[in-house]
Design a protein around this motif. Sequence first.
Motif, mmCIF file in Angstrom:
data_model
loop_
_atom_site.group_PDB
_atom_site.id
_atom_site.type_symbol
_atom_site.label_atom_id
_atom_site.label_comp_id
_atom_site.label_asym_id
_atom_site.label_seq_id
_atom_site.Cartn_x
_atom_site.Cartn_y
_atom_site.Cartn_z
ATOM 1 N N ILE A 1 -1.183 -4.022 -33.764
ATOM 2 C CA ILE A 1 -2.274 -3.189 -33.243
ATOM 3 C C ILE A 1 -2.320 -3.245 -31.726
ATOM 4 O O ILE A 1 -2.554 -2.229 -31.061
ATOM 5 C CB ILE A 1 -3.614 -3.636 -33.858
ATOM 6 C CG1 ILE A 1 -3.621 -3.318 -35.351
ATOM 7 C CG2 ILE A 1 -4.783 -2.947 -33.164
ATOM 8 C CD1 ILE A 1 -4.886 -3.729 -36.079
ATOM 9 N N ASN B 1 -1.779 0.097 -29.306
ATOM 10 C CA ASN B 1 -2.816 0.507 -28.367
ATOM 11 C C ASN B 1 -2.393 0.396 -26.914
ATOM 12 O O ASN B 1 -3.148 0.780 -26.017
ATOM 13 C CB ASN B 1 -4.097 -0.293 -28.620
ATOM 14 C CG ASN B 1 -4.859 0.219 -29.818
ATOM 15 O OD1 ASN B 1 -5.662 1.141 -29.716
ATOM 16 N ND2 ASN B 1 -4.604 -0.363 -30.983
ATOM 17 N N THR C 1 -4.916 3.271 -35.104
ATOM 18 C CA THR C 1 -5.117 1.903 -35.571
ATOM 19 C C THR C 1 -5.719 1.856 -36.961
ATOM 20 O O THR C 1 -5.409 0.958 -37.750
ATOM 21 C CB THR C 1 -6.024 1.145 -34.585
ATOM 22 O OG1 THR C 1 -5.444 1.214 -33.280
ATOM 23 C CG2 THR C 1 -6.168 -0.313 -34.977
ATOM 24 N N ALA D 1 -7.209 -3.795 -30.606
ATOM 25 C CA ALA D 1 -7.273 -2.425 -30.089
ATOM 26 C C ALA D 1 -7.941 -2.390 -28.725
ATOM 27 O O ALA D 1 -7.453 -1.732 -27.800
ATOM 28 C CB ALA D 1 -8.026 -1.538 -31.078
ATOM 29 N N ARG E 1 -6.111 -1.284 -25.219
ATOM 30 C CA ARG E 1 -6.625 -0.169 -24.418
ATOM 31 C C ARG E 1 -7.028 -0.634 -23.018
ATOM 32 O O ARG E 1 -6.826 0.082 -22.035
ATOM 33 C CB ARG E 1 -7.821 0.476 -25.117
ATOM 34 C CG ARG E 1 -7.474 1.239 -26.381
ATOM 35 C CD ARG E 1 -6.441 2.322 -26.135
ATOM 36 N NE ARG E 1 -6.292 3.222 -27.272
ATOM 37 C CZ ARG E 1 -5.154 3.646 -27.745
ATOM 38 N NH1 ARG E 1 -4.018 3.222 -27.186
ATOM 39 N NH2 ARG E 1 -5.094 4.486 -28.761
ATOM 40 N N SER F 1 -7.738 7.679 -28.396
ATOM 41 C CA SER F 1 -8.505 7.187 -27.245
ATOM 42 C C SER F 1 -7.614 6.746 -26.095
ATOM 43 O O SER F 1 -8.123 6.387 -25.032
ATOM 44 C CB SER F 1 -9.381 6.006 -27.680
ATOM 45 O OG SER F 1 -8.571 4.960 -28.211
ATOM 46 N N ALA F 2 -6.295 6.755 -26.280
ATOM 47 C CA ALA F 2 -5.385 6.267 -25.241
ATOM 48 C C ALA F 2 -5.572 7.020 -23.938
ATOM 49 O O ALA F 2 -5.669 6.418 -22.859
ATOM 50 C CB ALA F 2 -3.934 6.390 -25.720
ATOM 51 N N ARG G 1 -15.389 0.590 -32.679
ATOM 52 C CA ARG G 1 -14.270 0.322 -33.579
ATOM 53 C C ARG G 1 -14.662 -0.645 -34.693
ATOM 54 O O ARG G 1 -14.141 -0.558 -35.807
ATOM 55 C CB ARG G 1 -13.083 -0.238 -32.792
ATOM 56 C CG ARG G 1 -12.302 0.803 -31.977
ATOM 57 C CD ARG G 1 -11.907 1.965 -32.831
ATOM 58 N NE ARG G 1 -10.885 2.804 -32.233
ATOM 59 C CZ ARG G 1 -10.999 4.109 -32.046
ATOM 60 N NH1 ARG G 1 -12.118 4.733 -32.377
ATOM 61 N NH2 ARG G 1 -10.012 4.811 -31.534
#
Length: 203
Positions: free
Chosen positions: A11, A15, A24, A50, A54, A104-105, A129
Amino acid sequence: MNDYILLFVIILGVNLLPAFGPPTWSIILLFSLNTDLPVVALVLIGALAAASGRLALAYAFRFFGGYLPAKYRQNLEAARQALEARQRNMILALGLFALSPLPSAQLFAAAGFAGIRLLGFTLAFFAGRLVSYSIYAYSAKGIRETSMNDLFTSMFSSPMGIALQVAMIGFVVLLVRIDWSKLLNKVGVKDASEKSANGSSKP
């Protein structure tokens, strides 16, 4: 223990990708269906990994943003000032956004580019999340394993999914290229004039 570490590493790596990585929640589903990890562990490890990925992605874009031409850095500075003026609303919007399966990246890439303070941003993402992964993990038991192949295939072949990723990349490009100071200038002048008028009307 190996399953816990493997879940975190996968994960985290996903991310760190700026685009076109598998969501994810699909990894949460996969581990829920094929391992004996408790749901609470799946959710906590997934959300932590995650958010960490990020956050690292955002800092990477912040670092590379320092090498952009001066004009683009000025645009990003104007965007940062506009966003942080309404930071509470922005963090709330991110928390709601994090409840959805949308990518969301690019949002974190934009935040890194713009130099936005990332702690509250990341905490809102983590909280959102926790909720969304809980929903996916607890509902995973009702999903047939045979459907997972279709799920992963649709992620990378769906025109809608590809279009959404491209649109989000376009959002990051626009954030850098738009002259935000010029775009927001009229609003700023209006606000200033209103404050001046209000101030002069006071006894």
